[in-house]
Design a protein around this motif. Structure first.
Motif, PDB file in Angstrom:
ATOM      1  N   ARG A 295       2.216  -2.108   5.361  1.00 28.09           N
ATOM      2  CA  ARG A 295       1.088  -2.846   5.951  1.00 28.09           C
ATOM      3  C   ARG A 295       1.387  -3.246   7.389  1.00 28.09           C
ATOM      4  O   ARG A 295       2.506  -3.563   7.740  1.00 28.09           O
TER       5      ARG A 295
ATOM      6  N   LYS B 136     -10.789  -2.048  -3.748  1.00 30.52           N
ATOM      7  CA  LYS B 136     -10.439  -3.138  -2.843  1.00 30.52           C
ATOM      8  C   LYS B 136      -9.887  -2.536  -1.553  1.00 30.52           C
ATOM      9  O   LYS B 136      -9.154  -1.543  -1.598  1.00 30.52           O
TER      10      LYS B 136
ATOM     11  N   VAL C 218      -2.171   2.381   1.621  1.00 33.52           N
ATOM     12  CA  VAL C 218      -1.984   1.086   0.959  1.00 33.52           C
ATOM     13  C   VAL C 218      -3.012   0.881  -0.147  1.00 33.52           C
ATOM     14  O   VAL C 218      -2.688   0.399  -1.248  1.00 33.52           O
ATOM     15  N   ASN C 219      -4.255   1.243   0.116  1.00 33.73           N
ATOM     16  CA  ASN C 219      -5.308   1.028  -0.886  1.00 33.73           C
ATOM     17  C   ASN C 219      -5.031   1.809  -2.163  1.00 33.73           C
ATOM     18  O   ASN C 219      -5.331   1.347  -3.265  1.00 33.73           O
TER      19      ASN C 219
ATOM     20  N   ASP D 216     -12.906   2.883  -2.375  1.00 31.52           N
ATOM     21  CA  ASP D 216     -11.799   2.040  -2.801  1.00 31.52           C
ATOM     22  C   ASP D 216     -12.322   0.779  -3.484  1.00 31.52           C
ATOM     23  O   ASP D 216     -13.251   0.139  -2.969  1.00 31.52           O
TER      24      ASP D 216
ATOM     25  N   ALA E 256       3.842  -0.619  -0.649  1.00 29.03           N
ATOM     26  CA  ALA E 256       2.586  -1.063  -0.033  1.00 29.03           C
ATOM     27  C   ALA E 256       2.834  -2.201   0.950  1.00 29.03           C
ATOM     28  O   ALA E 256       2.262  -2.228   2.054  1.00 29.03           O
ATOM     29  N   MET E 257       3.697  -3.131   0.582  1.00 24.45           N
ATOM     30  CA  MET E 257       3.963  -4.264   1.450  1.00 24.45           C
ATOM     31  C   MET E 257       4.669  -3.818   2.732  1.00 24.45           C
ATOM     32  O   MET E 257       4.386  -4.324   3.828  1.00 24.45           O
TER      33      MET E 257
ATOM     34  N   TYR F 130      -7.486  -3.061   1.409  1.00 28.34           N
ATOM     35  CA  TYR F 130      -6.363  -3.808   1.945  1.00 28.34           C
ATOM     36  C   TYR F 130      -6.102  -3.420   3.403  1.00 28.34           C
ATOM     37  O   TYR F 130      -5.501  -4.179   4.158  1.00 28.34           O
ATOM     38  N   HIS F 131      -6.530  -2.197   3.722  1.00 27.84           N
ATOM     39  CA  HIS F 131      -6.307  -1.711   5.084  1.00 27.84           C
ATOM     40  C   HIS F 131      -7.348  -0.633   5.360  1.00 27.84           C
ATOM     41  O   HIS F 131      -7.732   0.120   4.457  1.00 27.84           O
TER      42      HIS F 131
ATOM     43  N   MET G 257      -2.011   0.103  -4.019  1.00 28.54           N
ATOM     44  CA  MET G 257      -2.399  -1.155  -4.639  1.00 28.54           C
ATOM     45  C   MET G 257      -3.383  -0.962  -5.789  1.00 28.54           C
ATOM     46  O   MET G 257      -3.645  -1.893  -6.544  1.00 28.54           O
ATOM     47  N   THR G 258      -3.919   0.246  -5.945  1.00 29.37           N
ATOM     48  CA  THR G 258      -4.758   0.553  -7.116  1.00 29.37           C
ATOM     49  C   THR G 258      -3.925   1.202  -8.214  1.00 29.37           C
ATOM     50  O   THR G 258      -4.073   0.888  -9.393  1.00 29.37           O
TER      51      THR G 258
END
Length: 793
Positions: A793, A647, A763-764, A645, A789-790, A649-650, A767-768
């Motif tokens: 989480r 980034k 989520v990752n 990933d 995504a929000m 995020y989770h 968010m990508t």
């Protein structure tokens, strides 16, 4: 027999007579054949197993024992000789004894066969039809007689057959076929109160060759070609005389008659005298006086057999059998063997042009230009490649119909395997007239390389789809021979000396015309029907066989009541296609292109089974992308990023590491991106016309036909979940920094989002995907991704 196709090879049959001590001679003859075969293969004789080369064996008496040892017990010839000598030493221990104790002989026979089975780790209660022996191609049939019907042969098989039949143990079946009434007690087979008694020495079946031909026809079908039938005898019988001065008692005379296998041999030799696939080998001199119990002086049998094998006629015939065992070519079918007294060989012809054929102008113009109108100083070789069902064979048939006088000879070959090629070349050569009746495929090649001056011949290799097939030995170099090759294998385009005709999908107009013809419909259509037909053609990718199948289906389900015609509309078929796509595409239509007997999916399944595992995996991954413009750069970028990933995020669960590991295993070598490795997998897929690569702006892109994508997604045997996870991770690990790559990824991300519930995505991933989709102006869709995504989480 590595590399041979058991479904298309000509079959080989081996028959063992009921021969007493002459059975040893049969094994010596077979040993000579296997020895020559081992020499050709550059291996030891002990490494050559007859079960690898014969599809069906059968025998009576001790010949039946040999068939079992060579077949399901998988012995080489020397091992079978040892087994035979061990059994006979125990059931015929003393030739000087005039007393025959049937009870003792029966016990000794059973004990000897038991020892052979146990030495091969086979349980004594193992049945003839036992699933554990599926690894051998060789099937075996033994023959015995019911004591109540001595003239009716009973067959015991190692394979399933149509109708009910007894399934005794191997032990009982072998003992039954050996148990001649004069020396053994009958063998009882079957459950209590329903047992039947069986003996050997079946009247009219001591030479089982004719029975084996009938058995093979039931087993393989009357259209299956025959490469070789070898009937092995145990020596010619002495001349029998029946008059009042004979000292032979009647019982002994009847036993001699029952052992007279030459009645069948003479009948077959008369009927099949001009068929070189049939060979009877039987020592003609020196064994007439050998008695059934005389197993103590086998040197005499060895000497007579060696002398017989040394004769020029027998040696050359045996050499021919060795070649046939390796080439697996055959020109005569089982139906011809069993039903025709005078067999006439007929060469294969191109299939007729389908009534639904629609001329495709661009490829047709290409064919005519390179084969007819343009002179050439080189031999003309035209490969035509494309996926199964695109109409390759049909356009060739149409060409032959439109130019019937262009070629003095048309040689049409099924090129699905090398054995098929050899068989059809051999068959064609034998149609050339006097002096060619026994030509082999090499003679056909010599004829093709000596075309008379001023003549033009055409040689067509149809369905040369196997990537492992080497066509080079079958390509004549004579300028007078034009060659056309049809194949799914794109690589064969390299053989072109004219042009490589890549036959893709039809144009929309051509596809509509073909579908209308198959449906027996005419323009104009209603607006709704026209809209549905266009959508349907897009779903079918304008693939010829699928388009004709759709039209034929509509015609079959249309009806008339009086003067009222009620058509099954394209709109109805489109709805059915959307809900039952896999079922429709597996369906075979008899009235389709060139009598195409397989559904679209069935044709693709054949290609899939031939793919290596890595190629299958990549195909499944590609099928989850949008079917056009799949950028190889995405795979490279993801690999460079370690498929991780961009980034976090989770955190992810443990299954995520498994997904990354699978991607690395498939797409990398030594844990690093290797473009050459991927190109090799792509090359394999392209060789079956399952994908098409193309370059744009110095980048490589991959394309799938819509039906290939649909078939791959519809595959029942493959769970899409792990592949879907791999594709999502591949897209995610590309990052979102490269604007040009993001533009290329957009349709594939949208395609993936159409296959999953957003709540199921991590989520990752969301968010990508979100920034890439936002960057390309899809604001509403991107907002939905961010919102999901929000919430997750």
């Amino acid at each position: 027999m590595s590399g041979s196709s058991e479904e298309t090879d000509g079959i080989c049959i081996l028959s063992f007579d009921n021969g007493g001590p002459g059975t040893y001679s049969q094994l010596l003859i077979l040993k000579e054949q296997m020895s020559r075969l081992a020499s050709d293969l550059h291996v030891g004789e002990d490494e050559v197993y007859p079960a690898d080369y014969y599809d069906l064996m059968g025998g009576v008496g001790l010949g039946g024992l040999i068939a079992i040892m060579l077949g399901p017990l998988r012995m080489n010839v020397d091992e079978a000789i040892d087994g035979l000598l061990d059994v006979t030493s125990r059931i015929f221990p003393d030739a000087s004894s005039e007393v025959i104790d049937r009870e003792v002989n029966t016990k000794n026979l059973s004990g000897a066969v038991e020892d052979i089975l146990q030495a091969k780790n086979i349980s004594l209660d193992t049945k003839m039809k036992e699933d554990a022996r599926k690894e051998t191609r060789c099937k075996v049939a033994l023959y015995a007689a019911n004591s109540a019907h001595i003239n009716h042969p009973q067959v015991f098989r190692t394979y399933s057959s149509r109708g009910s039949s007894l399934n005794p143990t191997i032990l009982d079946a072998v003992c039954a076929t050996i148990s001649i009434p004069s020396h053994f007690l009958p063998v009882k087979i079957g459950p209590p109160r329903r047992q039947q008694s069986f003996v050997g020495n079946v009247i009219g079946a001591n030479n089982p060759t004719r029975l084996l031909l009938e058995e093979a026809s039931k087993l393989y079908g009357k259209d299956r070609r025959v490469t070789q039938i070898i009937s092995l005898g145990g020596g010619l019988p002495r001349v029998l005389s029946v008059n009042s001065s004979d000292e032979e008692d009647v019982d002994k005379l009847l036993k001699d008659i029952m052992a007279d296998c030459e009645v069948v041999a003479n009948e077959l030799s008369t009927r099949l005298f001009n068929i070189d696939a049939y060979l009877r080998v039987n020592v003609s001199r020196g064994m007439e006086t050998v008695k059934i119990q005389e197993w103590y002086d086998l040197g005499v049998i060895e000497a007579h057999t060696a002398s017989h094998l040394a004769s020029t006629v027998i040696s050359e015939a045996l050499e021919g059998t060795v070649r046939r065992l390796q080439e697996r070519a055959g020109t005569v079918t089982l139906g011809q063997f069993n039903h025709i007294s005078s067999i006439k060989v007929t060469a294969k012809r191109a299939p007729p042009v389908s009534p639904h054929f629609v001329l495709r102008q661009r490829p047709w113009d290409t064919m005519v230009k390179h084969l007819v109108t343009t002179p050439s100083s080189r031999q003309k070789i035209l490969p035509i490649t494309g996926m199964g069902g695109c109409g390759k064979t049909q356009i060739v048939s149409y060409f032959l119909r439109e130019y019937p006088d262009l070629y003095a000879q048309t040689i049409y070959v099924d090129a699905s395997s090398s054995s098929n090629i050899k068989a059809h070349l051999q068959t064609w050569a034998r149609t050339l007239g006097d002096g060619h009746e026994r030509d082999v495929w090499e003679d056909a090649m010599r004829s093709l390389n000596t075309v008379p001056h001023g003549e033009q011949w055409i040689l067509i290799f149809d369905n040369a789809d196997d990537p492992e097939l080497n066509l080079s030995p079958f390509l004549p170099t004579n300028m007078g021979v034009t060659i056309i090759i049809t194949s799914r294998n794109h690589t064969l385009g390299n053989l072109s000396t004219t042009t490589h005709l890549e036959l893709g999908e039809m144009t929309a107009d051509e596809a509509l015309k073909a579908m209308l013809q198959a449906a027996r419909c005419e323009l104009p259509l209603s607006d709704e029907e026209m809209h549905s037909s266009m959508e349907l053609l897009e779903e079918l990718g304008c693939l010829a066989v699928a388009v004709v199948q759709a039209g034929t289906y509509c015609h079959q389900f249309s009806s008339s009541t009086g003067d009222v015609f009620r058509p099954y509309t394209f709109t109805q078929y489109l709805g059915l296609f959307k809900s039952h796509r896999a079922g429709l595409m597996k369906k075979a239509e008899l009235a389709s292109l060139d009598d195409y007997q397989r559904g679209v999916y069935t044709t693709l399944d054949l290609s899939y089974k031939a793919l290596p595992e890595g190629s299958q995996d990549l195909l499944h991954i590609l099928s989850l992308f949008h079917y056009t413009d799949i950028p190889l750069a995405a795979f490279a970028r993801a690999a460079e990023n370690g498929f991780t990933d961009p980034k976090v995020y989770h955190s992810r669960d443990n299954s995520h590491e498994t997904t990354i590991s699978k991607l690395k295993h498939l797409l990398c070598q030594d844990m690093e991106w290797n473009e050459l490795h991927i190109h090799e997998i792509i090359h394999t897929l392209r060789s079956f016309s399952l994908i098409t690569p193309g370059s744009m702006s110095d980048s490589l892109f991959l394309y799938l036909h819509p039906l290939v994508q649909a078939w791959c997604r519809d595959m029942d045997s493959v769970s899409s979940r792990p592949y879907r996870a791999m594709v999502i991770q591949l897209l995610t690990s590309c990052g979102s920094e490269d604007i040009e790559l993001n533009r290329q990824l957009l349709p594939h991300m949208i395609e993936m989002l159409s296959q999953v519930e957003l709540q199921e995505m991590h989520v990752n991933d969301l968010m990508t995907f979100g920034p890439v989709i936002l960057q390309q102006g899809h604001y509403r869709r991107a907002g939905t991704l961010f919102e999901t995504a929000m919430l997750s989480r």
